[in-house]
Write an enzyme that holds these catalytic residues in place. Sequence first.
Site, PDB file in Angstrom:
ATOM      1  N   CYS A 274       0.800  -1.227   0.000  1.00 55.63           N
ATOM      2  CA  CYS A 274       0.000   0.000   0.000  1.00 55.63           C
ATOM      3  C   CYS A 274       0.833   1.278   0.000  1.00 55.63           C
ATOM      4  O   CYS A 274       0.843   2.020  -0.975  1.00 55.63           O
ATOM      5  CB  CYS A 274      -0.942   0.007   1.209  1.00 55.63           C
ATOM      6  SG  CYS A 274      -2.327  -1.128   1.070  1.00 55.63           S
ATOM      7  N   ILE A 275       1.510   1.537   1.108  1.00 52.78           N
ATOM      8  CA  ILE A 275       2.084   2.867   1.334  1.00 52.78           C
ATOM      9  C   ILE A 275       3.138   3.265   0.291  1.00 52.78           C
ATOM     10  O   ILE A 275       3.167   4.419  -0.134  1.00 52.78           O
ATOM     11  CB  ILE A 275       2.656   2.968   2.770  1.00 52.78           C
ATOM     12  CG1 ILE A 275       1.512   2.775   3.766  1.00 52.78           C
ATOM     13  CG2 ILE A 275       3.307   4.326   3.003  1.00 52.78           C
ATOM     14  CD1 ILE A 275       1.956   2.721   5.200  1.00 52.78           C
TER      15      ILE A 275
END
Length: 455
Positions: A274-275
Site C-alpha cells: 500500500c504505502i
Amino acid sequence: MSESVSLRDRLADRSARVGVIGLGYVGLPLAVEFARAGFVTTGIDLDARKVDTVNQGASYIPDVATAEVARLVADGRLRATTDFAAVTELDTINICVPTPLRKTKDPDMSYIVSAVEQIAKYLHPGMLIILESTTYPGTTEEVVKPMLEAAGLKAGADFFLAFSPERVDPGNPTFNTHNVPKVVGGLGAESTELASMLYGAAIETIVPVSSPQAAEMVKLLENTFRMVNIGLVNEIALMCDRLGIDVWEVVKAAATKPFGFMPFYPGPGLGGHCIPIDPFYLSWKAKQFGFDPRFIELAGQVNGAMPHFVVDKIADALNRHQKAVNGSTVLILGLAYKRDIDDIRESPSLDVMTLLHKKGAIVRYADPYVPALTARGWPGGFELRSEPLTAETMAGADCVAILTEHKKVDYSMVVKSAKLIVDTRNAIAGGHPHVFKLGAPSPALVQPQHAGAVA
C-alpha cells in the site's frame, strides 16, 4: 426496483451467494468473514495452489486461522475455484486483485481489467459488484462501469456497482477485517445501500460516502498521510544524524504531547502493498489535471533514498572497524517489510541487500518468517535461505543490519554476539560501542594503535 428488492431480501436472510475475486491478504480474510456471517462464499483465484489450499481447509495467510477455514469448508460455507464461470451462480462479487505500479510510476490496471473482463462474460441482472483494489479516483466509474455495461445492462438499474477500499494491516493483533470500519461508496443510493447491507452482515461498522470516487479518494488520503509523515520523520532522522542528535529520543519525548502530535518512526524505507505505491496513483491522477502534488513527490524522494542512506551507514560502520564493504559479510536481520509477518512485497530490505551486493558485500539474511528468497525474488539473481537465529550466525558476520524488528529475535543475544551492528529500527536499547543507529550519534571512534606510536 425488483432487482434491488430481490437482492436486498437475499442479503437480509443470508441466502445471497457471495464471491471474492483474488484470495490474497485482502481477499481471503474477507471471504472468511462473509462465510462466517452465514453466506455461502466462493473465492476465485488463478493460483491453483491457493485454491487447493482453501478447499483442503487450510490457510496460507497468517491472520486467518487454518481451523476457521477448515470449519467453514466443512460446513459448506466456503469454497474456492479457478473457474470464472462460477460468477454465473453468484449474487455479489468483491474484486480484491493487486494494483501495482509500473516502473514509470503509472498505475498498472491489468489485474482489475482482467477480472472485470471475466465478470462481464457472466454478468446477470441484479448482481452487486464491489471493487476493493486500491486505485486512482475515478476508476470504478471510468474503467469498471463501461466494461460491465458493454453488454447492455445498466449500472444502478440492472446491476449495482460500488467501491470500498480495503484496510488490511497484516500482523495487527487488534484490528482485522471484522472490526475495522468499512467505507462504502456506490454508484447511486441503491448501490451504496446494498453494498452496506453486504458488509454490514460481516463487519461491525459501515461508513457510507457519496460516491465511488469519494471512497477511492479516502483510501489514497489514508496512505498518503502515512507516506508523507514517514517521509517527514525520515528527513528528521537524516537531520539528527548530521547534527548528532538521537531521533528516537526526540520522537519518544514529542509523543508525550497529548494533542497536536502523532508519532511516526523512521526506518530503512517503505514496504508493503500500500504505502509505497498508493500515493503515486493519486499523484498520477492529479498530474492529468495539471496539479503538481509536491508533498507526495517529495516524500517519495525522501523515503526512496533511505536504503541508500542505510548502505552508507553500514559502510561507515565497517570503515570504523577497518573493513571495506567489498568482501565483508553483511547479515540482514529481517527481510519482511514489517515486523512479525512474512510479506516481503516492496520491502526496503531487498533494496539494501541489492545495493550491498552491487558494492561487493557477501549478503546473507535471517528472518524467522521468510525461510527462503528465490533468485527471482530480488535483483541479486541468486537464491538465499534464512540463516538460523544463533550466536554463531551473528558472530560470523562482519556486520549485522537490523532492518525489521521481529519480536521473535533475541536482541540481547545479537548485541552480545555480533561484532558490529547497524540498527535502523531502534530494536536495541541503550548505547553500545559496536551499535550504530539510524538517526543517532555514532559511537566514538577508537583510533588504532599504529606501529612506532609513542605510548
